[in-house]
Design an enzyme around this catalytic site. Structure first.
Site, PDB file in Angstrom:
ATOM      1  N   CYS A  64      -5.347   5.994  -4.463  1.00 26.30           N
ATOM      2  CA  CYS A  64      -4.552   4.722  -4.227  1.00 26.30           C
ATOM      3  C   CYS A  64      -3.253   5.165  -4.846  1.00 26.30           C
ATOM      4  O   CYS A  64      -2.842   5.362  -5.885  1.00 26.30           O
ATOM      5  CB  CYS A  64      -5.209   3.708  -4.948  1.00 26.30           C
ATOM      6  N   GLY A  65      -2.254   4.865  -3.885  1.00 24.16           N
ATOM      7  CA  GLY A  65      -0.940   5.177  -3.909  1.00 24.16           C
ATOM      8  C   GLY A  65      -0.245   4.431  -4.996  1.00 24.16           C
ATOM      9  O   GLY A  65       0.432   4.903  -6.035  1.00 24.16           O
ATOM     10  N   CYS A 120       0.687  -1.201   0.130  1.00 23.42           N
ATOM     11  CA  CYS A 120      -0.020   0.027   0.007  1.00 23.42           C
ATOM     12  C   CYS A 120       0.703   1.249  -0.161  1.00 23.42           C
ATOM     13  O   CYS A 120       1.566   1.493   1.261  1.00 23.42           O
ATOM     14  CB  CYS A 120      -0.956   0.001   1.283  1.00 23.42           C
TER      15      CYS A 120
HETATM   16  N1  LIG Z   1      -6.077  -2.400  -2.066  1.00 19.01           N
HETATM   17  C1  LIG Z   1      -4.908  -2.865  -2.595  1.00 19.01           C
HETATM   18  C2  LIG Z   1      -3.762  -2.631  -1.366  1.00 19.01           C
HETATM   19  C3  LIG Z   1      -3.888  -1.236  -0.953  1.00 19.01           C
HETATM   20  C4  LIG Z   1      -3.211  -0.022  -2.176  1.00 19.01           C
HETATM   21  C5  LIG Z   1      -3.701   1.346  -1.840  1.00 19.01           C
HETATM   22  N2  LIG Z   1      -4.294   1.736  -0.604  1.00 19.01           N
HETATM   23  C6  LIG Z   1      -2.159   1.893  -2.136  1.00 19.01           C
HETATM   24  O1  LIG Z   1      -2.162   3.248  -1.308  1.00 19.01           O
HETATM   25  O2  LIG Z   1      -1.547   1.601  -2.814  1.00 19.01           O
HETATM   26  C7  LIG Z   1      -4.789  -4.271  -2.888  1.00 19.01           C
HETATM   27  O3  LIG Z   1      -5.250  -5.157  -2.441  1.00 19.01           O
HETATM   28  O4  LIG Z   1      -3.840  -4.549  -3.845  1.00 19.01           O
END
Ligand SMILES: N[C@H](CCC[C@H](N)C(=O)O)C(=O)O
Length: 267
Positions: A206-207, A80
């Site tokens: 979402c980063g 994340c």
């Molecule tokens: N939900 C994503 C993980 C968190 C990604 C997101 N919150 C970020 O900032 O990269 C997944 O299951 O691949």
């Protein structure tokens, strides 16, 4: 038993964080159905604290800390990016004030810095595989991402269209995060909206998604690139080196803010 928790957000992607350097919350990190349900309930926006994800800051030899990340569905997730940035800010706020941080996450070691103005820059893993099909791209920036270029992205029903793609045959088993990207007037500016796996809804940013979109946006010449990214939750930027199909020295840069702290009983 009552535990102190901290709520952080990075451009509207929000997280519950526990300082688990004493290992007292290792019991929720086992992946058991009971542990998964505890994390899910803590992330529930009606019956719990509410968040897109939950993180444990753990001790780990050879690193400033270890990051354990769980999606709102309670299950441990892949990397994340916004969470990593918020966890570095949390470590800084705990008094671990350094010019550079080095921590371990599920996708390996990461470096990070906290600027005087609070901006957190997180180095992401290198990317060397990008699959393209017309306006669509699939790549992994620590988490798997589907990137679709479109127009009028602010008018799109991201939750509905994103859910359809996430559950479509190629992605149903493992899931994938789905990003909708509009190229700005300038080639180094994009707007990104993301349907997140494990949240199973649109998040305000979402980063790893923003990173994926920036790598495949119009502004990718060989050498150094800087892309400004607008999300519903605020502005991020992504810097990287491109050499053919290899992307290195990738940095995700933006704000990370403590919202509140509290205590909560975890049975
Ligand atoms: N939900 C994503 C993980 C968190 C990604 C997101 N919150 C970020 O900032 O990269 C997944 O299951 O691949």
């Amino acid at each position: 038993m009552n535990y102190s928790f901290y709520k952080y957000q990075g451009t509207g992607n929000d997280f519950v964080i526990f300082d688990n350097r004493d290992g007292m919350l290792d019991r929720i990190a086992t992946g058991s159905p009971e542990a998964t349900e505890i994390i899910r309930s803590l992330c529930d926006r009606r019956f719990g604290i509410g968040a897109d994800g939950l993180m444990l800051l753990n001790r780990h030899p050879g690193y400033d800390f270890e990051m354990k990340y769980y999606n709102a569905d309670g299950r441990e997730s892949t990397m994340c990016g916004n969470g990593g940035r918020c966890l570095v800010r949390f470590a800084h706020d705990l008094g671990l004030v350094q010019t550079e941080y080095r921590f371990l996450a599920i996708d390996g070691p990461h470096e990070a810095t906290v600027d005087f103005d609070g901006t957190v820059a997180l180095k992401m893993q290198d990317v060397s595989e990008v699959r393209q099909n017309g306006n669509d791209f699939v790549l992994n920036t620590g988490s798997p991402h589907f990137v679709h270029f479109t127009t009028e992205v602010l008018k799109k029903d991201i939750a509905r269209i994103g859910r359809e793609i996430r559950n479509s045959a190629p992605f149903a088993k493992e899931g994938i995060n789905v990003n909708f990207v509009e190229q700005g007037p300038d080639s180094d500016e994009i707007t990104v909206r993301t349907y997140e796996r494990g949240v199973e809804d649109e998040t305000l940013s979402c980063g790893t998604g923003v990173t994926a979109a920036a790598l495949v946006s119009a502004h990718h010449e060989n050498g150094f690139n800087h892309v400004d990214v607008k999300t519903l939750g605020g502005h991020l930027s992504v810097e990287y080196e491109k050499h053919g199909s290899n992307y290195t020295n990738i940095w995700l840069i933006g704000p990370a803010v403590r919202v509140f702290e509290g205590t909560i009983e975890i049975k």
